[in-house]
Design a protein around this motif. Structure first.
Motif, PDB file in Angstrom:
ATOM      1  N   VAL A 267       0.873  -1.183   0.000  1.00 55.34           N
ATOM      2  CA  VAL A 267       0.000   0.000   0.000  1.00 55.34           C
ATOM      3  C   VAL A 267       0.908   1.231   0.000  1.00 55.34           C
ATOM      4  CG1 VAL A 267      -1.694   1.376   1.282  1.00 55.34           C
ATOM      5  CG2 VAL A 267      -1.945  -1.128   1.152  1.00 55.34           C
ATOM      6  N   VAL A 268       0.734   2.080  -1.006  1.00 57.63           N
ATOM      7  CA  VAL A 268       1.526   3.306  -1.108  1.00 57.63           C
ATOM      8  C   VAL A 268       0.636   4.463  -0.662  1.00 57.63           C
ATOM      9  CG1 VAL A 268       2.847   4.833  -2.619  1.00 57.63           C
ATOM     10  CG2 VAL A 268       2.818   2.357  -3.056  1.00 57.63           C
ATOM     11  N   ILE A 269       1.114   5.237   0.304  1.00 55.45           N
ATOM     12  CA  ILE A 269       0.320   6.332   0.849  1.00 55.45           C
ATOM     13  C   ILE A 269       0.840   7.662   0.318  1.00 55.45           C
ATOM     14  CG2 ILE A 269      -0.426   7.490   2.981  1.00 55.45           C
ATOM     15  CD1 ILE A 269      -0.144   4.686   4.351  1.00 55.45           C
ATOM     16  N   GLY A 270       0.076   8.287  -0.556  1.00 55.34           N
ATOM     17  CA  GLY A 270       0.463   9.566  -1.157  1.00 55.34           C
ATOM     18  C   GLY A 270       0.842   9.422  -2.618  1.00 55.34           C
TER      19      GLY A 270
ATOM     20  N   GLY B 122       2.204  11.606  -4.919  1.00 57.37           N
ATOM     21  CA  GLY B 122       3.112  12.572  -5.549  1.00 57.37           C
ATOM     22  C   GLY B 122       4.113  11.790  -6.390  1.00 57.37           C
ATOM     23  N   PRO B 123       5.190  12.443  -6.819  1.00 63.39           N
ATOM     24  CA  PRO B 123       6.186  11.745  -7.643  1.00 63.39           C
ATOM     25  C   PRO B 123       6.789  10.503  -6.963  1.00 63.39           C
ATOM     26  CG  PRO B 123       6.522  14.101  -7.772  1.00 63.39           C
ATOM     27  CD  PRO B 123       5.463  13.892  -6.739  1.00 63.39           C
ATOM     28  N   ALA B 124       7.057  10.567  -5.654  1.00 67.11           N
ATOM     29  CA  ALA B 124       7.619   9.396  -4.968  1.00 67.11           C
ATOM     30  C   ALA B 124       6.610   8.253  -4.955  1.00 67.11           C
ATOM     31  CB  ALA B 124       8.014   9.763  -3.531  1.00 67.11           C
ATOM     32  N   GLY B 125       5.384   8.544  -4.562  1.00 67.11           N
ATOM     33  CA  GLY B 125       4.359   7.512  -4.438  1.00 67.11           C
ATOM     34  C   GLY B 125       4.003   6.870  -5.766  1.00 67.11           C
ATOM     35  N   SER B 126       3.830   7.694  -6.787  1.00 69.92           N
ATOM     36  CA  SER B 126       3.447   7.136  -8.081  1.00 69.92           C
ATOM     37  C   SER B 126       4.568   6.290  -8.678  1.00 69.92           C
ATOM     38  CB  SER B 126       3.033   8.244  -9.051  1.00 69.92           C
ATOM     39  OG  SER B 126       1.777   8.759  -8.657  1.00 69.92           O
TER      40      SER B 126
ATOM     41  N   GLU C 118      -4.459   8.503  -2.205  1.00 67.89           N
ATOM     42  CA  GLU C 118      -4.159   9.942  -2.173  1.00 67.89           C
ATOM     43  C   GLU C 118      -5.257  10.632  -1.373  1.00 67.89           C
ATOM     44  OE1 GLU C 118      -1.789  12.272  -3.130  1.00 67.89           O
ATOM     45  OE2 GLU C 118      -3.258  13.575  -2.150  1.00 67.89           O
ATOM     46  N   LYS C 119      -4.852  11.400  -0.364  1.00 68.42           N
ATOM     47  CA  LYS C 119      -5.874  11.997   0.505  1.00 68.42           C
ATOM     48  C   LYS C 119      -6.649  13.121  -0.159  1.00 68.42           C
ATOM     49  CE  LYS C 119      -2.851  15.213   3.044  1.00 68.42           C
ATOM     50  NZ  LYS C 119      -2.346  15.594   4.359  1.00 68.42           N
ATOM     51  N   ARG C 120      -6.031  13.735  -1.152  1.00 66.75           N
ATOM     52  CA  ARG C 120      -6.726  14.830  -1.827  1.00 66.75           C
ATOM     53  C   ARG C 120      -7.712  14.283  -2.855  1.00 66.75           C
ATOM     54  NH1 ARG C 120      -1.257  18.009  -3.411  1.00 66.75           N
ATOM     55  NH2 ARG C 120      -0.815  18.983  -1.419  1.00 66.75           N
TER      56      ARG C 120
ATOM     57  N   VAL D 225      -8.549   8.009  -4.686  1.00 66.78           N
ATOM     58  CA  VAL D 225      -8.367   9.403  -4.287  1.00 66.78           C
ATOM     59  C   VAL D 225      -9.370   9.749  -3.182  1.00 66.78           C
ATOM     60  CG1 VAL D 225      -7.402  10.184  -6.479  1.00 66.78           C
ATOM     61  CG2 VAL D 225      -9.881  10.232  -6.128  1.00 66.78           C
ATOM     62  N   LYS D 226      -9.176  10.925  -2.603  1.00 70.38           N
ATOM     63  CA  LYS D 226      -9.964  11.365  -1.434  1.00 70.38           C
ATOM     64  C   LYS D 226      -9.978  10.262  -0.377  1.00 70.38           C
ATOM     65  CE  LYS D 226     -13.959  14.378  -0.576  1.00 70.38           C
ATOM     66  NZ  LYS D 226     -13.257  15.657  -0.373  1.00 70.38           N
TER      67      LYS D 226
END
Lengths: 59, 391
Positions: free
Chosen positions: B8-11, B13-17, B34-36, B119-120
């Motif tokens: 499970v990847v949390i976030g 951004g460039p690192a997470g993706s 992604e929390k957003r 997302v969200k």
């Protein structure tokens, strides 16, 4: 009681205040910042770090 | 909904993706959250990155390139100019990204590689159970749990995954740049260059930057160390704008905190790896984070694959990830932390003197290393203590 107040009209939900909190008191979910008063020690780290000056101590 | 994953990847951004993409390409079952509600916004970035860093991992797509630059112009407090980089247009070495589009592109690559994306969706906690991890999440208001072998925390500057896993990444007031940036239109500058303004009076513990976003538009921003600044970054930036670009109109405000901590001791715990800003991987001198984040995500993804193959998710196994990032960009994080400590202490007169010693010709290459080596060459006595950093 003293506490940190959040000016939500200034807060740009950037998360800088979360990063400097030793006590895990600040939580940012999307655009909504919460300061958990049970954990906050009023150390002022977040107040000093906030780029927008959205945080201040409320007497 | 699927509730069992390898990673499970949390976030996102460039690192997470990059972590999710790499793990999925290696055949792992991956969830990227992604929390957003929108990946990539709000932006918290000056968007500059070297061309080479991006090309290493993704095919260039013009849709997320806002501008290309050939070099940088650095200004001392008294206005002395240092020019670095290619002298001719056509030899662009740097990109200014459109992060809103770039981040989504990377997340789509992760999805294309087979990762599930939500997302969200916020992680609310992690708990180790029988050698695995239960991740608690809230997705569009609904709570649910997923079981996973490995968690990769790419949750940015405000990372909580590290804290949950017992990795202390709290930043002190001298370890974070407090930043504000405006997207400014209607200003006059050479769009082939990025610009930096230095000085304690201009930006204590940091600098002011300009990254072009096309003709007459640019990201103009500032970072200051809260430990050194006696006003907010916004006040310093507003004063600068009034003096240098009074004609500019601000069409966007970007705010953020950038870790300048230097390398952390470890970015792993049992079942957990941290990457990108969450692991404080951004550069202590430049504040740049995209290149290191992408590399770290890639490394974490490859180590996740090896761990799953071996059925070993212990911190001891995952230390391999620490080795990978430390032997790669970890060395420059270390070096640049020492440089940062040296440079933030200099008063404006010293900075002027240093700038004057190398002003007047083009340094050729746009890099911190090149700049510092030239300065050391011309100012051996003043900079004797940092000379050894580059040998």
């Amino acid at each position: 009681m003293r506490r940190i107040s959040i000016n939500r009209y200034r807060c740009a939900y950037c998360g800088a205040c979360v990063a400097v909190c030793k006590f895990d008191a600040n939580e940012l979910v999307e655009t909504f910042l919460t300061i958990h008063e049970d954990k906050c020690t009023l150390c002022m780290a977040c107040v000093k770090t906030c780029p927008m000056q959205a945080l201040e101590v409320e007497e | 909904m699927k509730t069992d994953y390898d990673v499970v990847v949390i976030g996102a951004g460039p690192a997470g993706s990059l972590a999710a993409k790499t793990a999925a390409e290696n055949g792992l079952d991956v969830l990227l959250i992604e929390k957003r509600q929108e990946i990539g916004v709000p932006v918290r970035c000056a968007e500059g990155v070297s061309k080479e860093a991006i090309q290493q991992f993704v095919e260039i797509d013009r849709r997320w390139i806002a501008a290309e630059v050939v070099g940088a112009k650095v200004y001392a407090p008294d206005g002395t100019e240092i020019v670095m980089g290619e002298e001719m247009a056509g030899n662009e070495v740097g990109f200014v990204l459109e992060r809103k589009i770039f981040d989504r592109h990377l997340a789509r690559l992760a999805a294309k590689a087979g990762a599930n994306v939500l997302v969200k969706t916020t992680a609310t906690g992690i708990k180790r159970v029988d050698g695995l991890v239960e991740v608690s999440m809230r997705s569009m208001g609904e709570n649910f749990n997923a079981k996973t072998k490995i968690v990769i925390g790419c949750d940015g500057v405000e990372s909580r995954v590290g804290k949950w896993a017992g990795i202390d990444t709290t930043l002190k007031l001298g370890e974070i740049e407090s930043c504000v940036q405006y997207l400014v239109t209607g200003i006059d500058f050479d769009p082939e260059y990025t610009y930096f303004w230095l000085g304690k009076s201009i930006a204590p513990g940091g600098y002011i930057w300009l990254f072009p976003k096309g003709n007459s538009a640019a990201n103009v921003g500032i970072g200051v160390l809260p430990s050194m600044a006696d006003r907010s970054p916004k006040e310093y930036l507003d004063r600068f704008m009034e003096e240098v670009f009074p004609e500019g109109e601000v069409v966007e405000v970007v705010v953020g905190g950038v870790p300048v901590k230097g390398p952390i001791e470890t970015a792993v715990a049992d079942n957990v790896m941290l990457a990108g800003d969450a692991a404080r991987h951004s550069d202590p001198i430049t504040g740049g984070g995209i290149a290191n984040a992408m590399k770290a995500g890639y490394f974490a993804g490859t180590v996740a694959k090896e761990a799953v193959e071996k059925g070993d998710f212990s911190a001891i196994m995952l230390r391999k990830y620490d080795e990978l990032w430390k032997n790669d960009f970890g060395k420059s994080l270390h070096r640049n932390k020492i440089l940062q400590q040296k440079f933030i202490k200099m008063d404006d007169e010293t900075l002027n003197k240093l700038a004057r010693s190398i002003a007047g010709y083009n340094l050729g290459e746009m890099s911190v290393k090149k700049l510092v080596l030239e300065l050391v060459k011309k100012n051996p006595r003043l900079l004797w203590d940092i000379k050894s950093l580059f040998i």
